[in-house]
Design a protein around this motif. Structure first.
Motif, PDB file in Angstrom:
ATOM      1  N   VAL A  16       0.825  -1.214   0.000  1.00  0.00           N
ATOM      2  CA  VAL A  16       0.000   0.000   0.000  1.00  0.00           C
ATOM      3  C   VAL A  16       0.855   1.259   0.000  1.00  0.00           C
ATOM      4  O   VAL A  16       0.357   2.343  -0.332  1.00  0.00           O
ATOM      5  CB  VAL A  16      -0.969   0.011   1.207  1.00  0.00           C
ATOM      6  CG1 VAL A  16      -1.937  -1.158   1.135  1.00  0.00           C
ATOM      7  CG2 VAL A  16      -0.211   0.011   2.526  1.00  0.00           C
ATOM      8  N   ARG A  17       2.124   1.137   0.341  1.00  0.00           N
ATOM      9  CA  ARG A  17       3.021   2.295   0.354  1.00  0.00           C
ATOM     10  C   ARG A  17       3.882   2.369  -0.895  1.00  0.00           C
ATOM     11  O   ARG A  17       4.816   3.167  -0.962  1.00  0.00           O
ATOM     12  CB  ARG A  17       3.898   2.247   1.612  1.00  0.00           C
ATOM     13  CG  ARG A  17       3.111   2.402   2.911  1.00  0.00           C
ATOM     14  CD  ARG A  17       4.023   2.529   4.119  1.00  0.00           C
ATOM     15  NE  ARG A  17       4.669   1.251   4.438  1.00  0.00           N
ATOM     16  CZ  ARG A  17       4.098   0.308   5.175  1.00  0.00           C
ATOM     17  NH1 ARG A  17       2.881   0.485   5.657  1.00  0.00           N
ATOM     18  NH2 ARG A  17       4.734  -0.830   5.432  1.00  0.00           N
TER      19      ARG A  17
ATOM     20  N   ARG B  86      -1.189  -2.257 -11.986  1.00  0.00           N
ATOM     21  CA  ARG B  86      -2.256  -3.254 -11.951  1.00  0.00           C
ATOM     22  C   ARG B  86      -2.769  -3.562 -13.367  1.00  0.00           C
ATOM     23  O   ARG B  86      -2.702  -2.728 -14.270  1.00  0.00           O
ATOM     24  CB  ARG B  86      -3.421  -2.763 -11.088  1.00  0.00           C
ATOM     25  CG  ARG B  86      -3.078  -2.434  -9.643  1.00  0.00           C
ATOM     26  CD  ARG B  86      -2.998  -3.648  -8.764  1.00  0.00           C
ATOM     27  NE  ARG B  86      -4.256  -4.382  -8.716  1.00  0.00           N
ATOM     28  CZ  ARG B  86      -5.273  -4.093  -7.890  1.00  0.00           C
ATOM     29  NH1 ARG B  86      -5.177  -3.077  -7.044  1.00  0.00           N
ATOM     30  NH2 ARG B  86      -6.374  -4.840  -7.888  1.00  0.00           N
ATOM     31  N   TYR B  87      -3.330  -4.758 -13.505  1.00  0.00           N
ATOM     32  CA  TYR B  87      -3.887  -5.211 -14.788  1.00  0.00           C
ATOM     33  C   TYR B  87      -5.413  -5.143 -14.741  1.00  0.00           C
ATOM     34  O   TYR B  87      -6.025  -5.600 -13.775  1.00  0.00           O
ATOM     35  CB  TYR B  87      -3.455  -6.646 -15.063  1.00  0.00           C
ATOM     36  CG  TYR B  87      -4.012  -7.246 -16.342  1.00  0.00           C
ATOM     37  CD1 TYR B  87      -3.464  -6.923 -17.577  1.00  0.00           C
ATOM     38  CD2 TYR B  87      -5.087  -8.135 -16.304  1.00  0.00           C
ATOM     39  CE1 TYR B  87      -3.968  -7.463 -18.749  1.00  0.00           C
ATOM     40  CE2 TYR B  87      -5.589  -8.694 -17.474  1.00  0.00           C
ATOM     41  CZ  TYR B  87      -5.025  -8.350 -18.680  1.00  0.00           C
ATOM     42  OH  TYR B  87      -5.537  -8.894 -19.849  1.00  0.00           O
TER      43      TYR B  87
ATOM     44  N   VAL C  52      -3.665  -8.674  -6.668  1.00  0.00           N
ATOM     45  CA  VAL C  52      -2.311  -9.172  -6.444  1.00  0.00           C
ATOM     46  C   VAL C  52      -2.451 -10.436  -5.609  1.00  0.00           C
ATOM     47  O   VAL C  52      -2.976 -10.395  -4.495  1.00  0.00           O
ATOM     48  CB  VAL C  52      -1.443  -8.122  -5.724  1.00  0.00           C
ATOM     49  CG1 VAL C  52      -0.069  -8.712  -5.401  1.00  0.00           C
ATOM     50  CG2 VAL C  52      -1.303  -6.869  -6.589  1.00  0.00           C
ATOM     51  N   THR C  53      -2.007 -11.560  -6.148  1.00  0.00           N
ATOM     52  CA  THR C  53      -2.196 -12.851  -5.494  1.00  0.00           C
ATOM     53  C   THR C  53      -0.889 -13.300  -4.852  1.00  0.00           C
ATOM     54  O   THR C  53       0.133 -13.423  -5.538  1.00  0.00           O
ATOM     55  CB  THR C  53      -2.669 -13.909  -6.505  1.00  0.00           C
ATOM     56  OG1 THR C  53      -3.899 -13.474  -7.092  1.00  0.00           O
ATOM     57  CG2 THR C  53      -2.889 -15.253  -5.828  1.00  0.00           C
TER      58      THR C  53
ATOM     59  N   PRO D 133      -3.800   0.130  -3.856  1.00  0.00           N
ATOM     60  CA  PRO D 133      -4.074   1.231  -4.791  1.00  0.00           C
ATOM     61  C   PRO D 133      -3.195   1.113  -6.037  1.00  0.00           C
ATOM     62  O   PRO D 133      -2.024   0.738  -5.955  1.00  0.00           O
ATOM     63  CB  PRO D 133      -3.726   2.476  -3.981  1.00  0.00           C
ATOM     64  CG  PRO D 133      -3.807   2.049  -2.556  1.00  0.00           C
ATOM     65  CD  PRO D 133      -3.398   0.604  -2.527  1.00  0.00           C
ATOM     66  N   ALA D 134      -3.774   1.409  -7.185  1.00  0.00           N
ATOM     67  CA  ALA D 134      -3.038   1.290  -8.445  1.00  0.00           C
ATOM     68  C   ALA D 134      -2.438   2.635  -8.833  1.00  0.00           C
ATOM     69  O   ALA D 134      -3.144   3.638  -8.932  1.00  0.00           O
ATOM     70  CB  ALA D 134      -3.963   0.800  -9.551  1.00  0.00           C
TER      71      ALA D 134
END
Length: 296
Positions: A188-189, A194-195, A206-207, A220-221
């Motif tokens: 998060v930082r 992202r896709y 994100v896995t 967040p993207a």
């Protein structure tokens, strides 16, 4: 049963699947006028309109939808039986249409494609790459290649291609500026690339894995992309962290252009699956394709 109606049904099915007379003409190997004439005669014999035609489109009527649904299964079985008889004493042959994502083509098919084409010259292979999930039955494909989680329950599927590791990758320049994340919560930082799935519009999570548990995160993207090639450029340019399939970035990892982080949280490898409708008779050309490219 009118033999002329029986002869026209495969043409009707192809037009319905292809979405037009011109596209059906290419698949059938006959002229557009011959396709149009066959459909016109079929409609006259049945006494009902099967397609609504405009200058720009050809669409099934309600009766057309009913007819397509009624004949889809039987014609598929008959086609498989005829192909099996024709190919019983010979090499696989015929037009083989496969729908697949660009990533599946890159990692599963292209590395072994030349050898397959040389081994089976009588198979006319058509690869249609599209990152949107395609209805292979209604669009006239013999099979599709996607990840298993995206498949319909009534499809038979077989693993294909190598196991694919997913890693969080970044450029050394980005990590020098932003620091290296130590836990999933650190994402998060960070600037995360992202896709977005082209079909559904959803952002891919994100896995990662904590012990035996798989976790799906929604950080967040900082940048959103829907093309694998764009991901490669963005991550190399130091624009952020990205979860990537390592098979697409082996050269960059070897050269040090990219490095992996959060390795202890890497999820289980995935396989693509080749999938096809549940039928008792599978065309020899498809069996040859599956055998050539399957995982193992």
């Amino acid at each position: 049963m009118d033999s002329n109606i029986l002869a026209a049904l495969p043409i009707f099915r192809t037009v319905a699947r292809a979405g037009g007379f011109t596209a059906a003409s290419g698949r059938l190997g006959i002229s557009v006028s011959a396709v149009s004439q066959a459909i016109r005669q079929l409609e006259l014999r049945l006494g009902t309109r099967l397609f609504d035609r405009t200058s720009r489109s050809v669409r099934l009527t309600e009766r057309g939808h009913q007819l397509l649904e009624a004949i889809e299964g039987p014609i598929g079985v008959l086609s498989g039986a005829l192909e099996a008889i024709k190919e019983a004493d010979g090499e696989p042959s015929g037009h083989l249409r496969i729908s697949l994502s660009r990533l599946a083509a890159e990692v599963c098919i292209l590395p072994k494609l030349a050898e397959f084409v040389r081994r089976y010259p009588a198979v006319r292979l058509e690869l249609s790459t599209d990152d949107r999930l395609t209805d292979i039955v209604s669009n006239g494909f013999d099979a599709g290649i996607r990840f298993r989680g995206a498949l319909e329950l009534d499809m038979i599927s077989v693993p294909i291609g190598p196991p694919l590791r997913r890693s969080i990758l970044a450029s050394p320049d980005y990590l020098a500026r932003a620091g290296e994340p130590q836990t999933p919560e650190d994402l998060v930082r960070h600037a995360v690339i992202r896709y977005r799935f082209p079909g559904s519009g959803r952002l891919e999570p994100v896995t990662l894995r904590r012990g035996e548990e798989t976790v799906h995160l929604d950080p967040p993207a900082a940048l959103i992309l829907d093309d694998n090639g764009h991901f490669a450029l963005a991550s190399r340019a130091g624009l952020g962290l990205a979860q990537r399939f390592r098979a697409t970035e082996e050269e960059a990892l070897k050269s040090g252009e990219l490095v992996s982080v959060l390795d202890t949280y890497e999820p289980e490898p995935q396989h693509f699956h080749i999938y096809f409708p549940s039928r008792s008779l599978q065309p020899t050309k498809l069996r040859a394709f599956i055998q050539w490219f399957r995982a193992g």
